[in-house]
Scaffold this motif. Sequence first.
Motif, PDB file in Angstrom:
ATOM      1  N   ALA A 126       2.695  13.542  -5.616  1.00  0.00           N
ATOM      2  CA  ALA A 126       3.370  13.168  -6.588  1.00  0.00           C
ATOM      3  C   ALA A 126       3.923  12.134  -5.516  1.00  0.00           C
ATOM      4  O   ALA A 126       4.411  12.801  -4.251  1.00  0.00           O
ATOM      5  CB  ALA A 126       4.111  13.604  -6.805  1.00  0.00           C
ATOM      6  N   MET A 127       4.193  10.516  -5.700  1.00  0.00           N
ATOM      7  CA  MET A 127       4.677  10.059  -4.230  1.00  0.00           C
ATOM      8  C   MET A 127       5.698   8.820  -5.254  1.00  0.00           C
ATOM      9  O   MET A 127       5.731   8.276  -6.385  1.00  0.00           O
ATOM     10  CB  MET A 127       4.494   9.202  -3.276  1.00  0.00           C
ATOM     11  CG  MET A 127       2.785   8.961  -4.271  1.00  0.00           C
ATOM     12  SD  MET A 127       1.402   8.193  -3.000  1.00  0.00           S
ATOM     13  CE  MET A 127       0.654   9.602  -3.137  1.00  0.00           C
ATOM     14  N   ASP A 128       6.825   8.955  -4.458  1.00  0.00           N
ATOM     15  CA  ASP A 128       7.265   7.062  -4.737  1.00  0.00           C
ATOM     16  C   ASP A 128       6.460   5.786  -4.763  1.00  0.00           C
ATOM     17  O   ASP A 128       5.581   5.964  -4.335  1.00  0.00           O
ATOM     18  CB  ASP A 128       9.125   7.404  -3.801  1.00  0.00           C
ATOM     19  CG  ASP A 128       9.016   7.327  -3.021  1.00  0.00           C
ATOM     20  OD1 ASP A 128       8.248   6.700  -2.498  1.00  0.00           O
ATOM     21  OD2 ASP A 128      10.193   7.106  -2.452  1.00  0.00           O
ATOM     22  N   LEU A 129       7.572   4.629  -5.379  1.00  0.00           N
ATOM     23  CA  LEU A 129       6.177   3.519  -5.051  1.00  0.00           C
ATOM     24  C   LEU A 129       6.826   2.933  -3.135  1.00  0.00           C
ATOM     25  O   LEU A 129       6.527   1.683  -3.408  1.00  0.00           O
ATOM     26  CB  LEU A 129       7.066   2.648  -5.839  1.00  0.00           C
ATOM     27  CG  LEU A 129       7.408   3.143  -7.272  1.00  0.00           C
ATOM     28  CD1 LEU A 129       7.410   1.545  -8.235  1.00  0.00           C
ATOM     29  CD2 LEU A 129       5.954   3.516  -7.848  1.00  0.00           C
ATOM     30  N   LYS A 130       7.192   3.878  -2.502  1.00  0.00           N
ATOM     31  CA  LYS A 130       6.955   3.536  -1.100  1.00  0.00           C
ATOM     32  C   LYS A 130       6.100   3.875  -0.502  1.00  0.00           C
ATOM     33  O   LYS A 130       5.584   4.451   0.912  1.00  0.00           O
ATOM     34  CB  LYS A 130       7.944   3.581  -0.134  1.00  0.00           C
ATOM     35  CG  LYS A 130       9.158   2.360  -1.353  1.00  0.00           C
ATOM     36  CD  LYS A 130      10.675   2.943  -0.176  1.00  0.00           C
ATOM     37  CE  LYS A 130      11.840   1.379  -0.466  1.00  0.00           C
ATOM     38  NZ  LYS A 130      13.456   1.774   0.825  1.00  0.00           N
ATOM     39  N   SER A 143       0.849  -1.253   0.671  1.00  0.00           N
ATOM     40  CA  SER A 143       0.200  -0.118   0.049  1.00  0.00           C
ATOM     41  C   SER A 143       0.451   1.290  -0.492  1.00  0.00           C
ATOM     42  O   SER A 143       1.906   1.765   0.510  1.00  0.00           O
ATOM     43  CB  SER A 143      -1.178  -0.216   1.373  1.00  0.00           C
ATOM     44  OG  SER A 143       0.045  -0.135   1.612  1.00  0.00           O
ATOM     45  N   LEU A 144       0.658   2.429  -0.713  1.00  0.00           N
ATOM     46  CA  LEU A 144       1.411   3.573  -0.649  1.00  0.00           C
ATOM     47  C   LEU A 144       0.573   3.880   0.389  1.00  0.00           C
ATOM     48  O   LEU A 144       1.010   5.355   0.981  1.00  0.00           O
ATOM     49  CB  LEU A 144       1.530   4.289  -2.323  1.00  0.00           C
ATOM     50  CG  LEU A 144       1.853   3.227  -3.664  1.00  0.00           C
ATOM     51  CD1 LEU A 144       1.484   4.494  -4.012  1.00  0.00           C
ATOM     52  CD2 LEU A 144       3.050   3.174  -3.173  1.00  0.00           C
ATOM     53  N   LEU A 145      -1.358   4.108  -0.433  1.00  0.00           N
ATOM     54  CA  LEU A 145      -1.735   5.506   0.872  1.00  0.00           C
ATOM     55  C   LEU A 145      -3.366   4.757   1.187  1.00  0.00           C
ATOM     56  O   LEU A 145      -4.149   4.252   0.302  1.00  0.00           O
ATOM     57  CB  LEU A 145      -1.935   6.880   0.001  1.00  0.00           C
ATOM     58  CG  LEU A 145      -0.898   7.649  -0.108  1.00  0.00           C
ATOM     59  CD1 LEU A 145      -0.565   9.245  -0.833  1.00  0.00           C
ATOM     60  CD2 LEU A 145      -0.719   7.896   1.487  1.00  0.00           C
ATOM     61  N   ARG A 146      -3.925   5.255   1.925  1.00  0.00           N
ATOM     62  CA  ARG A 146      -5.250   4.643   2.734  1.00  0.00           C
ATOM     63  C   ARG A 146      -5.933   6.319   2.264  1.00  0.00           C
ATOM     64  O   ARG A 146      -5.837   6.779   3.236  1.00  0.00           O
ATOM     65  CB  ARG A 146      -4.746   3.586   3.209  1.00  0.00           C
ATOM     66  CG  ARG A 146      -6.189   3.362   3.722  1.00  0.00           C
ATOM     67  CD  ARG A 146      -5.984   1.988   4.937  1.00  0.00           C
ATOM     68  NE  ARG A 146      -6.997   1.191   4.837  1.00  0.00           N
ATOM     69  CZ  ARG A 146      -7.201   0.308   5.829  1.00  0.00           C
ATOM     70  NH1 ARG A 146      -6.689  -0.671   5.258  1.00  0.00           N
ATOM     71  NH2 ARG A 146      -8.324  -0.532   5.534  1.00  0.00           N
ATOM     72  N   THR A 147      -7.355   5.720   2.752  1.00  0.00           N
ATOM     73  CA  THR A 147      -8.158   6.702   2.768  1.00  0.00           C
ATOM     74  C   THR A 147      -9.512   6.165   2.992  1.00  0.00           C
ATOM     75  O   THR A 147      -9.952   4.769   2.794  1.00  0.00           O
ATOM     76  CB  THR A 147      -8.572   7.685   2.311  1.00  0.00           C
ATOM     77  OG1 THR A 147      -9.562   8.417   2.917  1.00  0.00           O
ATOM     78  CG2 THR A 147      -9.196   7.435   0.692  1.00  0.00           C
ATOM     79  N   ASP A 148     -10.246   6.458   4.657  1.00  0.00           N
ATOM     80  CA  ASP A 148     -11.823   5.764   4.850  1.00  0.00           C
ATOM     81  C   ASP A 148     -12.386   6.322   3.886  1.00  0.00           C
ATOM     82  O   ASP A 148     -13.903   6.132   4.027  1.00  0.00           O
ATOM     83  CB  ASP A 148     -11.964   6.431   6.608  1.00  0.00           C
ATOM     84  CG  ASP A 148     -11.831   7.299   6.849  1.00  0.00           C
ATOM     85  OD1 ASP A 148     -11.924   8.387   6.367  1.00  0.00           O
ATOM     86  OD2 ASP A 148     -11.950   7.874   8.172  1.00  0.00           O
ATOM     87  N   ASN A 149     -12.867   7.007   3.233  1.00  0.00           N
ATOM     88  CA  ASN A 149     -13.509   7.691   1.958  1.00  0.00           C
ATOM     89  C   ASN A 149     -14.252   8.547   3.187  1.00  0.00           C
ATOM     90  O   ASN A 149     -15.746   9.075   2.374  1.00  0.00           O
ATOM     91  CB  ASN A 149     -14.242   6.409   1.507  1.00  0.00           C
ATOM     92  CG  ASN A 149     -13.693   6.372   0.183  1.00  0.00           C
ATOM     93  OD1 ASN A 149     -12.386   6.484  -0.746  1.00  0.00           O
ATOM     94  ND2 ASN A 149     -13.014   4.592   0.364  1.00  0.00           N
TER      95      ASN A 149
END
Length: 684
Positions: free
Chosen positions: A147-151, A103-109
Amino acid sequence: MLLKYLDQDARGRSADDTTGWSWRDAFVGSMRGLVSCMTAWGIVAAAPLAAAAEPPPVAVFAARPQLEQLALSPDGQKLLGVMNVGGDSVVVVGGWDGADLQSLLRTDNNKYVINWVHWVNNRRVVVSLRFPSITRGATATETRALAMDLKGESIVTLVPPPRNRDVKWLAQFQDVVIDWLPEDGDHVLMAIRDDPVVFAPSVYTVDVNTGQRKQVLGPRENVWTWITDHEHKVRIGVRDDREKGEVTILGRKSEDDSWQKLWSFEHFSRGDIRPITFGKDPQSLYVTKLKDDRQALYLAHLDKLDAQGQPTMDLVVAWDDADVDAPRVLSNGELIGVRGVWEGDAQRSFIDESLKELARGIDKVLPGRFNRIYGFNKGLNRYLVESTGNGVPGQFLAGDRAAGTLKVIGQRYPGLDPNQLVGKRKIKFKARDGLEIRGYLTVPKGDTPEQGWPMVLMPHGGPISSDDIDFDPWTELLASRGYAVLQVNFRGSDNQGRTFRDAGLKRWGMEMQDDLTDGVKWAVDNHVADAKRLCIVGASYGGYAALMGAVKTPDLYRCAVSFAGVSDLVDMSREWSGWKGDKVADKQLGNYWNDRDNLKKTSPASHAAEIHIPVLLIHGTADAQVPYDQSETMDKALKSAGKFHRFVTLEGGDHQLTRLVDSQKFLEETLGFLNQYIGPGAKP
């Protein structure tokens, strides 16, 4: 080449916020660490379900597809996408075939929703977020791009808050990339509104590693869309003057030349021309325009003018039975086909013959489905397939053209057993004025009762939209509970020609509504529906149609359900005039002042006293498309008229029922309402 095998054993901000905006506010958490395999996320093909008669729970039908927005890296080695786990959404990255996802990022919406994801290069991605905000007293949608890297690290906000507070309110959409500059890999071209005088976007080169930007083109009044050529030069601008209701296409031969008018037309006219992308010749431009009654794809030659001084055109793709309105363009600007997808005929959406051959091969191993082939890597060797069908929830697959392989990545709805689903069948009937109307019928398993099924009429939203025969979780849910479902592509729907679409302009509650009524009559006359057990259920425009059905045909239905439905057309026209433009709103719906008498006649809230059936209203408070106060108005009108109804508020809910809790609440409330008034225990 034909596929060697199908590996089916694989893993079966607010506008008045002066403190600035932080990406960290967007997420419940950023999950780190490796996800060992897709099994950990429940993506393995579902285990065989028990052969009991119990239908799947509502939550399964309410959920978003477990996988969405998959994309391959330019080199074809990595997979990017969105995974929906319970009520959360997670940006994930892993092997090209779905292995070793992390996973890169997570949201609960609850506030921030993942809008889209995209590769910039093999090491960096951009994630777009959308969220509701209160802008000038109205709920609006804003976007941001990270923008972000693959971590999931080295995160950069591509459009930081403007230093000049006078222009802060202009920056509503901050994720508009007009050119991904694939040969560069470190920059993108973005359209950004930041001018304190001209209310339109400039074009900037933005560094995805630092967020630094440089303006390459200033704003032009009412020019909202910019298009670059294959050398990444801004060559086309689309001026949309909504107050005048006029669109002008501007072009220039090079960056040093002045802008010239290429075409001009009014909204909803038959002379509209829409630029898509440049051809390999820098003076050729792909556009769509009408051919007879259908939208077709043309190649316009900017250096070859006709007697009227307009570019000459060559026809590229045209069909008698479908519009060419969404051409498919790769990140490098190359046109490879159209986005339309046809059941069992995937090759139709491509122009290139080798891709047509690929599509024909996929149709052979996944027959009778809607096979959406997309996500190509830079060399067009690896690709993705989203395969769904009539009564088939579908799956995602990854293919390798060189190896001739196609492997399953995961199921879209792993909790649904296809053996429990019923699918739809096509229907058509004559409206009262003789016009042929088409639609779809879903019926439960088993023999049709002698008196017909209890039936739900489900008009679609839009209204410039349409239902199709592809998998639909709502119709399957209702069928699993013993209800037939009728979907009608009433006049004003799209995909049936421009004349049919335009027949719905300013005809809300009139012939558009009559088409729905005539569809119900067809179902009753053909002994499909029980005339004493009918309910009308819809969302958005469909919610309006449900309320209008209760007004216009008070003895036809036993109940009506409106999610996010319009109830006051005068207020809606005034609202549209604020963000669609006066002329556009006037042509589609009617003018809130000049046409107010007609709009009141077709406003359900003005006729609440004429409703004799129970009404269920459901609406989210963060709806940016149909204001929440439309349902508040209907609620007050029904109360004043002493009519029985129920009003359910989804606090923080949006127009799309993005959150699982909202989607499930809507479906459970609807089922409870249906069961009470037309279900097995209801009194006829």
